[in-house]
Design a protein around this motif. Structure first.
Motif, PDB file in Angstrom:
ATOM      1  N   LEU A 102     -12.232   2.816   5.865  1.00 19.83           N
ATOM      2  CA  LEU A 102     -12.700   1.235   5.453  1.00 19.83           C
ATOM      3  C   LEU A 102     -11.481   0.523   5.452  1.00 19.83           C
ATOM      4  CD1 LEU A 102     -15.375   2.141   2.743  1.00 19.83           C
ATOM      5  CD2 LEU A 102     -15.804   1.833   5.096  1.00 19.83           C
ATOM      6  N   ALA A 103     -11.965  -0.951   5.821  1.00 19.88           N
ATOM      7  CA  ALA A 103     -10.945  -1.840   5.865  1.00 19.88           C
ATOM      8  C   ALA A 103     -10.462  -2.063   4.226  1.00 19.88           C
ATOM      9  CB  ALA A 103     -11.322  -3.301   6.361  1.00 19.88           C
ATOM     10  N   ARG A 104     -11.185  -1.871   3.328  1.00 16.75           N
ATOM     11  CA  ARG A 104     -10.494  -2.179   1.874  1.00 16.75           C
ATOM     12  C   ARG A 104      -9.746  -1.027   1.459  1.00 16.75           C
ATOM     13  NH1 ARG A 104     -13.703   1.052  -1.813  1.00 16.75           N
ATOM     14  NH2 ARG A 104     -15.903   1.626  -0.869  1.00 16.75           N
ATOM     15  N   HIS A 105     -10.008   0.040   2.041  1.00 21.37           N
ATOM     16  CA  HIS A 105      -8.952   1.389   1.859  1.00 21.37           C
ATOM     17  C   HIS A 105      -7.667   0.990   2.619  1.00 21.37           C
ATOM     18  CE1 HIS A 105     -12.446   4.145   0.753  1.00 21.37           C
ATOM     19  NE2 HIS A 105     -12.267   3.229  -0.085  1.00 21.37           N
ATOM     20  N   ALA A 106      -7.624   0.361   3.951  1.00 27.60           N
ATOM     21  CA  ALA A 106      -6.658   0.117   4.561  1.00 27.60           C
ATOM     22  C   ALA A 106      -5.926  -0.987   3.951  1.00 27.60           C
ATOM     23  CB  ALA A 106      -7.013  -0.310   5.986  1.00 27.60           C
ATOM     24  N   PHE A 136      13.679  -9.097   3.011  1.00 27.01           N
ATOM     25  CA  PHE A 136      12.750  -8.370   2.837  1.00 27.01           C
ATOM     26  C   PHE A 136      11.890  -8.230   1.508  1.00 27.01           C
ATOM     27  CE2 PHE A 136      11.388  -3.800   2.809  1.00 27.01           C
ATOM     28  CZ  PHE A 136      10.738  -3.621   3.844  1.00 27.01           C
ATOM     29  N   HIS A 137      12.783  -8.455   0.584  1.00 29.71           N
ATOM     30  CA  HIS A 137      12.245  -8.214  -0.793  1.00 29.71           C
ATOM     31  C   HIS A 137      10.972  -9.119  -0.919  1.00 29.71           C
ATOM     32  CE1 HIS A 137      12.478  -6.712  -4.702  1.00 29.71           C
ATOM     33  NE2 HIS A 137      11.961  -7.791  -5.337  1.00 29.71           N
ATOM     34  N   ARG A 138      10.898 -10.176  -0.152  1.00 25.65           N
ATOM     35  CA  ARG A 138       9.927 -11.240  -0.193  1.00 25.65           C
ATOM     36  C   ARG A 138       8.643 -10.705   0.183  1.00 25.65           C
ATOM     37  NH1 ARG A 138      13.194 -16.601   1.813  1.00 25.65           N
ATOM     38  NH2 ARG A 138      14.641 -16.992  -0.175  1.00 25.65           N
ATOM     39  N   PHE A 139       8.622  -9.515   0.990  1.00 26.49           N
ATOM     40  CA  PHE A 139       7.627  -9.068   1.584  1.00 26.49           C
ATOM     41  C   PHE A 139       6.518  -8.561   0.345  1.00 26.49           C
ATOM     42  CE2 PHE A 139       9.639  -9.155   5.638  1.00 26.49           C
ATOM     43  CZ  PHE A 139       8.533  -9.592   6.481  1.00 26.49           C
ATOM     44  N   SER A 140       7.209  -8.335  -0.945  1.00 28.18           N
ATOM     45  CA  SER A 140       6.445  -7.605  -1.791  1.00 28.18           C
ATOM     46  C   SER A 140       5.428  -8.443  -2.343  1.00 28.18           C
ATOM     47  CB  SER A 140       7.421  -7.519  -3.091  1.00 28.18           C
ATOM     48  OG  SER A 140       8.091  -8.646  -3.317  1.00 28.18           O
ATOM     49  N   TYR A 141       5.646  -9.978  -2.038  1.00 24.62           N
ATOM     50  CA  TYR A 141       4.349 -10.715  -2.147  1.00 24.62           C
ATOM     51  C   TYR A 141       3.220 -10.391  -1.394  1.00 24.62           C
ATOM     52  CZ  TYR A 141       7.718 -13.882  -4.781  1.00 24.62           C
ATOM     53  OH  TYR A 141       8.873 -14.140  -5.704  1.00 24.62           O
ATOM     54  N   VAL A 142       3.255 -10.010  -0.224  1.00 24.11           N
ATOM     55  CA  VAL A 142       2.379  -9.627   0.711  1.00 24.11           C
ATOM     56  C   VAL A 142       1.820  -8.355   0.298  1.00 24.11           C
ATOM     57  CG1 VAL A 142       1.830  -9.143   3.270  1.00 24.11           C
ATOM     58  CG2 VAL A 142       3.456 -10.672   2.815  1.00 24.11           C
ATOM     59  N   GLY A 143       2.498  -7.304  -0.247  1.00 21.52           N
ATOM     60  CA  GLY A 143       1.880  -6.368  -0.500  1.00 21.52           C
ATOM     61  C   GLY A 143       1.155  -6.477  -2.146  1.00 21.52           C
ATOM     62  N   VAL A 144       1.477  -7.290  -2.932  1.00 24.42           N
ATOM     63  CA  VAL A 144       0.701  -7.534  -3.865  1.00 24.42           C
ATOM     64  C   VAL A 144      -0.513  -8.241  -3.535  1.00 24.42           C
ATOM     65  CG1 VAL A 144       0.688  -9.295  -5.941  1.00 24.42           C
ATOM     66  CG2 VAL A 144       2.650  -8.141  -5.454  1.00 24.42           C
ATOM     67  N   TRP A 145      -0.775  -9.204  -2.705  1.00 21.87           N
ATOM     68  CA  TRP A 145      -2.072  -9.963  -2.563  1.00 21.87           C
ATOM     69  C   TRP A 145      -2.699  -8.757  -1.668  1.00 21.87           C
ATOM     70  CZ3 TRP A 145      -1.820 -12.778  -6.110  1.00 21.87           C
ATOM     71  CH2 TRP A 145      -0.730 -13.512  -6.356  1.00 21.87           C
ATOM     72  N   LEU A 146      -2.427  -7.889  -0.709  1.00 20.62           N
ATOM     73  CA  LEU A 146      -3.028  -6.888  -0.194  1.00 20.62           C
ATOM     74  C   LEU A 146      -3.664  -5.918  -1.176  1.00 20.62           C
ATOM     75  CD1 LEU A 146      -0.900  -5.918   2.975  1.00 20.62           C
ATOM     76  CD2 LEU A 146      -2.980  -7.129   2.671  1.00 20.62           C
ATOM     77  N   VAL A 147      -3.061  -5.550  -2.115  1.00 14.32           N
ATOM     78  CA  VAL A 147      -3.497  -4.676  -3.158  1.00 14.32           C
ATOM     79  C   VAL A 147      -4.492  -5.329  -3.915  1.00 14.32           C
ATOM     80  CG1 VAL A 147      -2.894  -3.204  -5.184  1.00 14.32           C
ATOM     81  CG2 VAL A 147      -1.329  -3.165  -2.955  1.00 14.32           C
ATOM     82  N   ALA A 148      -4.215  -6.541  -4.233  1.00 13.97           N
ATOM     83  CA  ALA A 148      -5.163  -7.343  -5.072  1.00 13.97           C
ATOM     84  C   ALA A 148      -6.680  -7.773  -4.448  1.00 13.97           C
ATOM     85  CB  ALA A 148      -4.637  -8.684  -5.349  1.00 13.97           C
ATOM     86  N   SER A 151      -8.416  -4.151  -4.481  1.00 11.08           N
ATOM     87  CA  SER A 151      -9.069  -3.989  -6.076  1.00 11.08           C
ATOM     88  C   SER A 151     -10.175  -4.724  -6.133  1.00 11.08           C
ATOM     89  CB  SER A 151      -7.956  -4.223  -6.910  1.00 11.08           C
ATOM     90  OG  SER A 151      -6.734  -3.729  -6.841  1.00 11.08           O
ATOM     91  N   TRP A 152     -10.304  -6.028  -5.479  1.00  3.90           N
ATOM     92  CA  TRP A 152     -11.536  -6.852  -5.694  1.00  3.90           C
ATOM     93  C   TRP A 152     -12.521  -6.380  -4.917  1.00  3.90           C
ATOM     94  CZ3 TRP A 152     -12.600  -9.711  -9.640  1.00  3.90           C
ATOM     95  CH2 TRP A 152     -11.624 -10.087 -10.730  1.00  3.90           C
ATOM     96  N   LEU A 153     -12.444  -5.947  -3.669  1.00  2.00           N
ATOM     97  CA  LEU A 153     -13.171  -5.394  -2.650  1.00  2.00           C
ATOM     98  C   LEU A 153     -13.722  -4.091  -3.223  1.00  2.00           C
ATOM     99  CD1 LEU A 153     -11.529  -6.457   0.547  1.00  2.00           C
ATOM    100  CD2 LEU A 153     -13.645  -7.395  -0.537  1.00  2.00           C
TER     101      LEU A 153
END
Length: 295
Positions: A102-106, A136-148, A151-153
């Motif tokens: 599923l997309a939410r799992h991805a 590269f450390h700034r990509f952690s923001y992208v990771g946070v919002w993907l995981v968020a 979580s909500w989905l």
């Protein structure tokens, strides 16, 4: 015989229920720790904790929260390998969209793996160029919002949004606010009082006259362009905490060495002036002083 089958099914069901409970609990703990990690990281890297409270933030707290986030996130994902019924294979846990995922799992898989990659890079930052590590450390923001989003989905799919709404929004709101502030232009941050305008001194003394070109000199046929301002840079090493933010803003002027010392160009090229001034704006400790001299 039938009693034995029923007992086996009940045991398996209880086991799976326990595994799912561990997965759900670790997911919620990872969500909380993730939001706290982002907030603490921004407040530490920018020096806003000291600005607002007069106390220094400990970078170790950010590292501890990040480690706990990754540990609980991995526990959440790997728990699905242990289910007797409805479990996932290893490839389904580590690769998105395997076997019709599923997309939410991805979103969760990519977000978690991106944060792991950022953590590994942060641990090796002394080996890499400072500017590359910071970027590269700034990509952690992208990771946070993907995981968020994951979580909500996931909460919506499991019908648990109503129970997590208050806590989830309460934690996510400051994380979003700090992320937005992190990327605002320095002049806006200075206007709301989060940073100070860097001290810039201008030398208005007349520049020495250049000798007139001799006849036949190739320069005599050259049309002179507008005069650019040159700058002199100095760093107060008593105030500098070596966060490396200046290196991300002006990598050709500022660089952190492997032993933690800061190396910088005292008289950079005029083309570096906007980047140096941006670095002075971004420095949380206000350790960079820029003197502008007319050339």
């Amino acid at each position: 015989m039938n009693a034995h089958i029923v007992q086996t099914v009940v045991a398996a069901t209880s086991y799976d229920a326990g595994v799912r409970a561990v997965s759900a609990l670790s997911a919620r703990m990872a969500y909380v720790a993730m939001c706290l990690t982002l907030c603490w990281g921004v407040l530490t890297a920018t020096g806003w904790v000291h600005r607002l409270t007069g106390r220094q933030a400990l970078r170790g707290g950010h590292i501890v929260l990040a480690t706990f986030t990754l540990a609980t996130g991995l526990t959440h994902g790997l728990a699905f390998l242990l289910l007797d019924s409805g479990g996932l294979g290893f490839l389904q846990v580590v690769l998105p969209f395997v076997d019709g995922g599923l997309a939410r799992h991805a979103l969760g898989i990519v977000g978690l793996e991106l944060m792991i990659a950022v953590a590994i890079t942060a641990g090796l930052h002394r080996v890499l160029e400072t500017s590359q590590w910071v970027n590269f450390h700034r990509f952690s923001y992208v990771g946070v919002w993907l995981v968020a989003m994951h979580s909500w989905l996931g909460a919506a799919a499991n019908g648990s949004v109503s129970t997590l709404w208050l806590g989830g929004i309460t934690l996510l709101a400051p994380a979003i606010t700090l992320t937005v502030l992190r990327f605002l232009p320095p002049e806006h941050l200075a206007r709301i009082g989060l940073v100070d305008t860097p001290h810039v001194e201008v030398d208005n003394s007349p520049a020495p006259e250049e000798p007139a070109p001799k006849p036949g000199d190739p320069l005599s046929a050259t049309v002179r362009t507008e005069v650019k301002d040159k700058i002199a840079v100095s760093v107060d090493h008593q105030r500098c905490h070596h966060y490396g933010i200046c290196g991300s803003q002006a990598p050709k002027v500022f660089r952190l060495l492997e032993d933690g010392r800061l190396r910088y160009a005292k008289n950079p090229e005029a083309s570096q002036t906007p980047l140096v001034e941006a670095a002075a704006h971004a420095c949380p400790m206000r350790a960079i002083k820029v003197n502008r001299v007319k050339d």
